[in-house]
Write a protein that holds these residues in place. Structure first.
Motif, PDB file in Angstrom:
ATOM      1  N   ASP A 156      -5.399   6.968   2.529  1.00 57.87           N
ATOM      2  CA  ASP A 156      -5.212   5.637   3.123  1.00 57.87           C
ATOM      3  C   ASP A 156      -4.080   4.879   2.435  1.00 57.87           C
ATOM      4  OD1 ASP A 156      -5.770   3.706   5.022  1.00 57.87           O
ATOM      5  OD2 ASP A 156      -7.150   2.623   3.716  1.00 57.87           O
ATOM      6  N   ARG A 157      -3.012   5.623   2.103  1.00 55.73           N
ATOM      7  CA  ARG A 157      -1.814   5.016   1.544  1.00 55.73           C
ATOM      8  C   ARG A 157      -0.628   5.367   2.455  1.00 55.73           C
ATOM      9  NH1 ARG A 157      -5.679   3.540  -0.840  1.00 55.73           N
ATOM     10  NH2 ARG A 157      -6.097   3.624  -3.085  1.00 55.73           N
ATOM     11  N   ILE A 158       0.472   4.647   2.275  1.00 56.33           N
ATOM     12  CA  ILE A 158       1.674   4.888   3.076  1.00 56.33           C
ATOM     13  C   ILE A 158       2.685   5.632   2.213  1.00 56.33           C
ATOM     14  CG2 ILE A 158       3.593   3.804   4.305  1.00 56.33           C
ATOM     15  CD1 ILE A 158       1.630   1.427   4.801  1.00 56.33           C
ATOM     16  N   PRO A 159       3.091   6.841   2.613  1.00 62.06           N
ATOM     17  CA  PRO A 159       4.022   7.620   1.784  1.00 62.06           C
ATOM     18  C   PRO A 159       5.450   7.112   1.890  1.00 62.06           C
ATOM     19  CG  PRO A 159       2.999   8.971   3.521  1.00 62.06           C
ATOM     20  CD  PRO A 159       2.684   7.556   3.812  1.00 62.06           C
ATOM     21  N   ALA A 160       6.185   7.264   0.781  1.00 58.77           N
ATOM     22  CA  ALA A 160       7.607   6.896   0.777  1.00 58.77           C
ATOM     23  C   ALA A 160       8.340   7.760  -0.238  1.00 58.77           C
ATOM     24  CB  ALA A 160       7.798   5.423   0.435  1.00 58.77           C
ATOM     25  N   GLN A 161       9.488   8.292   0.164  1.00 49.20           N
ATOM     26  CA  GLN A 161      10.343   9.006  -0.785  1.00 49.20           C
ATOM     27  C   GLN A 161      11.095   7.980  -1.621  1.00 49.20           C
ATOM     28  OE1 GLN A 161      13.289  11.635   0.891  1.00 49.20           O
ATOM     29  NE2 GLN A 161      14.119  12.208  -1.102  1.00 49.20           N
ATOM     30  N   ARG A 162      11.182   8.227  -2.929  1.00 53.36           N
ATOM     31  CA  ARG A 162      11.869   7.314  -3.837  1.00 53.36           C
ATOM     32  C   ARG A 162      12.971   8.052  -4.579  1.00 53.36           C
ATOM     33  NH1 ARG A 162      10.794   8.440  -9.221  1.00 53.36           N
ATOM     34  NH2 ARG A 162       8.821   9.501  -9.701  1.00 53.36           N
ATOM     35  N   ASP A 163      13.760   7.267  -5.315  1.00 56.36           N
ATOM     36  CA  ASP A 163      14.703   7.867  -6.246  1.00 56.36           C
ATOM     37  C   ASP A 163      14.189   7.676  -7.667  1.00 56.36           C
ATOM     38  OD1 ASP A 163      15.239   5.235  -6.969  1.00 56.36           O
ATOM     39  OD2 ASP A 163      17.230   5.178  -6.055  1.00 56.36           O
ATOM     40  N   THR A 164      15.014   8.002  -8.651  1.00 57.16           N
ATOM     41  CA  THR A 164      14.590   7.948 -10.046  1.00 57.16           C
ATOM     42  C   THR A 164      14.184   6.544 -10.473  1.00 57.16           C
ATOM     43  OG1 THR A 164      16.102   9.770 -10.519  1.00 57.16           O
ATOM     44  CG2 THR A 164      15.283   8.521 -12.406  1.00 57.16           C
ATOM     45  N   ASP A 205       2.259   6.516  -7.652  1.00 51.47           N
ATOM     46  CA  ASP A 205       3.293   7.532  -7.462  1.00 51.47           C
ATOM     47  C   ASP A 205       2.665   8.906  -7.658  1.00 51.47           C
ATOM     48  OD1 ASP A 205       6.378   8.074  -7.309  1.00 51.47           O
ATOM     49  OD2 ASP A 205       5.645   9.314  -8.956  1.00 51.47           O
ATOM     50  N   LEU A 206       2.886   9.799  -6.687  1.00 47.53           N
ATOM     51  CA  LEU A 206       2.288  11.131  -6.759  1.00 47.53           C
ATOM     52  C   LEU A 206       3.248  12.156  -7.346  1.00 47.53           C
ATOM     53  CD1 LEU A 206      -0.475  12.219  -6.196  1.00 47.53           C
ATOM     54  CD2 LEU A 206       0.223  12.827  -3.887  1.00 47.53           C
ATOM     55  N   GLY A 207       4.355  11.679  -7.885  1.00 44.58           N
ATOM     56  CA  GLY A 207       5.240  12.591  -8.585  1.00 44.58           C
ATOM     57  C   GLY A 207       6.150  13.357  -7.662  1.00 44.58           C
ATOM     58  N   SER A 208       6.423  14.583  -8.037  1.00 44.55           N
ATOM     59  CA  SER A 208       7.556  15.281  -7.462  1.00 44.55           C
ATOM     60  C   SER A 208       7.177  16.538  -6.698  1.00 44.55           C
ATOM     61  CB  SER A 208       8.511  15.660  -8.606  1.00 44.55           C
ATOM     62  OG  SER A 208       9.500  16.551  -8.173  1.00 44.55           O
ATOM     63  N   ASN A 213       0.809  -1.232   0.000  1.00 42.49           N
ATOM     64  CA  ASN A 213       0.000   0.000   0.000  1.00 42.49           C
ATOM     65  C   ASN A 213       0.839   1.278   0.000  1.00 42.49           C
ATOM     66  OD1 ASN A 213      -2.735   0.745  -0.237  1.00 42.49           O
ATOM     67  ND2 ASN A 213      -2.808   1.398   1.903  1.00 42.49           N
ATOM     68  N   VAL A 214       2.078   1.184  -0.437  1.00 41.49           N
ATOM     69  CA  VAL A 214       2.966   2.343  -0.464  1.00 41.49           C
ATOM     70  C   VAL A 214       2.736   3.155  -1.741  1.00 41.49           C
ATOM     71  CG1 VAL A 214       5.386   3.038  -0.737  1.00 41.49           C
ATOM     72  CG2 VAL A 214       4.736   1.402   1.045  1.00 41.49           C
ATOM     73  N   VAL A 215       2.679   4.475  -1.592  1.00 36.16           N
ATOM     74  CA  VAL A 215       2.661   5.423  -2.709  1.00 36.16           C
ATOM     75  C   VAL A 215       3.892   6.307  -2.574  1.00 36.16           C
ATOM     76  CG1 VAL A 215       1.523   7.458  -3.668  1.00 36.16           C
ATOM     77  CG2 VAL A 215       0.187   5.430  -3.119  1.00 36.16           C
ATOM     78  N   THR A 216       4.626   6.463  -3.653  1.00 36.51           N
ATOM     79  CA  THR A 216       5.904   7.151  -3.593  1.00 36.51           C
ATOM     80  C   THR A 216       5.829   8.599  -4.082  1.00 36.51           C
ATOM     81  OG1 THR A 216       6.430   6.144  -5.741  1.00 36.51           O
ATOM     82  CG2 THR A 216       7.293   5.072  -3.768  1.00 36.51           C
ATOM     83  N   TYR A 217       6.874   9.357  -3.726  1.00 35.69           N
ATOM     84  CA  TYR A 217       7.073  10.716  -4.219  1.00 35.69           C
ATOM     85  C   TYR A 217       8.566  10.944  -4.382  1.00 35.69           C
ATOM     86  CZ  TYR A 217       8.564  12.020   0.484  1.00 35.69           C
ATOM     87  OH  TYR A 217       9.253  12.095   1.659  1.00 35.69           O
ATOM     88  N   LEU A 218       8.907  12.027  -5.070  1.00 38.47           N
ATOM     89  CA  LEU A 218      10.296  12.336  -5.417  1.00 38.47           C
ATOM     90  C   LEU A 218      10.580  13.792  -5.081  1.00 38.47           C
ATOM     91  CD1 LEU A 218      12.843  11.293  -7.185  1.00 38.47           C
ATOM     92  CD2 LEU A 218      11.709  12.447  -9.080  1.00 38.47           C
ATOM     93  N   ILE A 219      11.812  14.096  -4.734  1.00 35.11           N
ATOM     94  CA  ILE A 219      12.249  15.494  -4.610  1.00 35.11           C
ATOM     95  C   ILE A 219      13.245  15.767  -5.726  1.00 35.11           C
ATOM     96  CG2 ILE A 219      13.337  17.245  -3.161  1.00 35.11           C
ATOM     97  CD1 ILE A 219      12.507  15.646  -0.717  1.00 35.11           C
ATOM     98  N   ASP A 220      12.928  16.720  -6.599  1.00 39.20           N
ATOM     99  CA  ASP A 220      13.835  17.039  -7.698  1.00 39.20           C
ATOM    100  C   ASP A 220      13.708  18.510  -8.069  1.00 39.20           C
ATOM    101  OD1 ASP A 220      11.490  17.257  -9.195  1.00 39.20           O
ATOM    102  OD2 ASP A 220      12.243  16.064 -10.869  1.00 39.20           O
ATOM    103  N   ARG A 221      14.488  18.906  -9.062  1.00 35.51           N
ATOM    104  CA  ARG A 221      14.423  20.279  -9.560  1.00 35.51           C
ATOM    105  C   ARG A 221      14.530  20.247 -11.085  1.00 35.51           C
ATOM    106  NH1 ARG A 221      17.844  25.656  -7.480  1.00 35.51           N
ATOM    107  NH2 ARG A 221      16.518  27.170  -8.568  1.00 35.51           N
ATOM    108  N   GLY A 257      17.607  18.274  -0.363  1.00 38.33           N
ATOM    109  CA  GLY A 257      17.319  16.854  -0.368  1.00 38.33           C
ATOM    110  C   GLY A 257      16.945  16.264  -1.712  1.00 38.33           C
ATOM    111  N   ALA A 258      17.113  17.010  -2.793  1.00 38.45           N
ATOM    112  CA  ALA A 258      16.786  16.473  -4.108  1.00 38.45           C
ATOM    113  C   ALA A 258      17.740  15.344  -4.478  1.00 38.45           C
ATOM    114  CB  ALA A 258      16.849  17.568  -5.173  1.00 38.45           C
ATOM    115  N   THR A 259      17.201  14.333  -5.123  1.00 37.63           N
ATOM    116  CA  THR A 259      18.027  13.219  -5.600  1.00 37.63           C
ATOM    117  C   THR A 259      18.137  13.213  -7.119  1.00 37.63           C
ATOM    118  OG1 THR A 259      16.091  11.748  -5.687  1.00 37.63           O
ATOM    119  CG2 THR A 259      17.361  11.799  -3.637  1.00 37.63           C
ATOM    120  N   GLN A 260      17.417  14.118  -7.779  1.00 40.46           N
ATOM    121  CA  GLN A 260      17.349  14.113  -9.240  1.00 40.46           C
ATOM    122  C   GLN A 260      17.265  15.537  -9.758  1.00 40.46           C
ATOM    123  OE1 GLN A 260      14.368  11.502 -11.369  1.00 40.46           O
ATOM    124  NE2 GLN A 260      13.436  13.466 -11.892  1.00 40.46           N
ATOM    125  N   VAL A 261      17.876  15.782 -10.906  1.00 34.67           N
ATOM    126  CA  VAL A 261      17.650  17.021 -11.643  1.00 34.67           C
ATOM    127  C   VAL A 261      17.183  16.666 -13.053  1.00 34.67           C
ATOM    128  CG1 VAL A 261      19.199  18.557 -10.391  1.00 34.67           C
ATOM    129  CG2 VAL A 261      20.105  17.150 -12.261  1.00 34.67           C
TER     130      VAL A 261
END
Length: 396
Positions: free
Chosen positions: A344-352, A311-314, A52-60, A105-109
């Motif tokens: 009702d999902r579990i958030p998680a930070q992901r990489d590319t 995935d909810l994007g960035s 039940n995990v939904v991911t997100y990303l930090i990027d620029r 904290g961005a992992t991607q550009v």
């Protein structure tokens, strides 16, 4: 059988992991009741991601130039060569923006820009090489087939050589940029100077065979038909069947401001949600489905989590291209996590590559950095906002 029974049987087969045809996908998109459609798509998500995990990303998203010779009718970002509002950032400016992204904290550009008439493969080799040398921890998920075709033409090299060279320089992953609508009629209507959809996919296929994976996208709402939207999906799936190189599919909606189309047509939220659900059922070989809350709004973005999205994007620390056409939706790290958790999902930070960097099993696990806010748009500033730091906005 009645049409209702036919639709029910297709939904059940797709929910169980079976393949549906483009004709069946079109029937679901146009005729299936919304709730059973969403339930079938969510069943696919639950089977793929039972935790039940939904991911997100930090990027620029960092734009190196707005000068472009392609003149797409839906684009509000580009300026023609020699236009008074045209600009190009030097490498020092781009590296400064990368440093800000790393600090937050961005992992991607995502390095993107126009088709500058003088920028060949050598330009991108130097750009990617400089970023990778200064920030080896950053993944360069950048450009798209259109830029690759353009740089190969400027440098008079093959597509294969161009991809090999920019990969060696530091490119890790190709963005789905430039897909818009792949079928011939709507593509010619909105981007007559751009390569064909078949050619766009050909470049992606070459990249996949050379070990460079990518994402796939679709822009809805520029006058295409329902059948053309499904044809777009079919074209992507055919390539995916051969290469398995698309990590995710990301549909988004046309933004109507400051461009030549002038908002003559747009996709509704309901059309978007139906397309998202059908995409999850149709793309049994594409691992991930990402929502575009930036273009649809956070309410539709959250609803999409019940239509098969995982995935909810960035949290995009900077974005100019879609923002210049009117996308005004912003968020911050706490709010995006909240959208996931209240669905009702579990958030998680992901990489590319969709590796999970941190799963927030409980609210106590949530990150505390209130500086991570999406997003700063510099397009209205002289020179594309060169030298201006990210405005750090209180998340409260």
């Amino acid at each position: 059988m009645t049409e209702t029974r036919v639709i029910s049987d297709i939904l059940q087969r797709a929910a169980d992991g079976g393949r549906i045809t483009p004709e069946e996908a079109l029937l679901l998109y146009t005729e299936a009741p919304l709730h059973p459609l969403g339930e079938a798509a969510d069943a696919v998500r639950r089977r793929r991601y039972p935790d039940n995990v939904v991911t997100y990303l930090i990027d620029r998203n960092i734009n190196y130039t707005n000068v472009c010779v392609t003149a797409c009718k839906f684009c509000a970002f580009y300026r023609a060569p020699k236009h008074a509002e045209g600009w190009t950032h030097d490498t020092e400016e781009i590296l400064r923006r990368c440093a800000e992204a790393v600090e937050l904290g961005a992992t991607q550009v995502m390095l993107q820009g126009g088709h500058h008439p003088q920028y060949g493969v050598e330009y991108y080799e130097n750009l990617f090489g400089a970023v990778k040398k200064a920030f080896p921890q950053l993944v360069i998920h950048s450009i798209g087939p259109s830029e690759i075709l353009h740089m190969a033409k400027v440098s008079a090299v093959s597509i294969e050589d161009a991809i090999k060279r920019i990969k060696a320089a530091g490119l890790d992953s190709i963005a789905g940029a430039g897909a818009e609508m792949l079928p011939e009629r709507p593509r010619k209507a909105i981007a007559p100077l751009k390569e064909s959809g078949a050619r766009w996919l050909e470049v992606m296929e070459v990249a996949h065979t050379l070990g460079v994976e990518s994402t796939a996208t679709m822009m809805m709402g520029t006058g295409e038909t329902a059948a053309e939207r499904i044809e777009h999906l079919r074209m992507i799936r055919d390539v995916q069947d051969r290469t398995k190189g698309f990590r995710s599919f990301i549909p988004w909606t046309y933004q109507p401001e400051n461009n030549h189309l002038k908002g003559r047509t747009q996709a509704t939220g309901l059309e978007y949600l139906r397309l998202v659900a059908v995409a999850r059922l149709f793309f049994e070989t594409v691992p991930h489905l990402q929502a575009s809350w930036l273009t649809t709004g956070k309410d539709i973005g959250q609803l999409s989590l019940h239509m098969g999205v995982d995935d909810l994007g960035s949290i995009m620390l900077e974005e100019n291209v879609i923002s210049s056409a009117g996308a005004r939706h912003r968020s911050n790290l706490h709010e995006l996590i909240g959208l996931i958790r209240t669905a009702d999902r579990i958030p998680a930070q992901r990489d590319t590559l969709y590796n999970r960097l941190a799963v927030h099993w409980t609210p106590q696990d949530d990150p505390k950095d209130e500086r991570v806010v999406s997003h700063f748009s510099s397009i209205a500033l002289p020179g594309g906002g060169a030298g201006r730091s990210l405005p750090l906005i209180d998340a409260k």
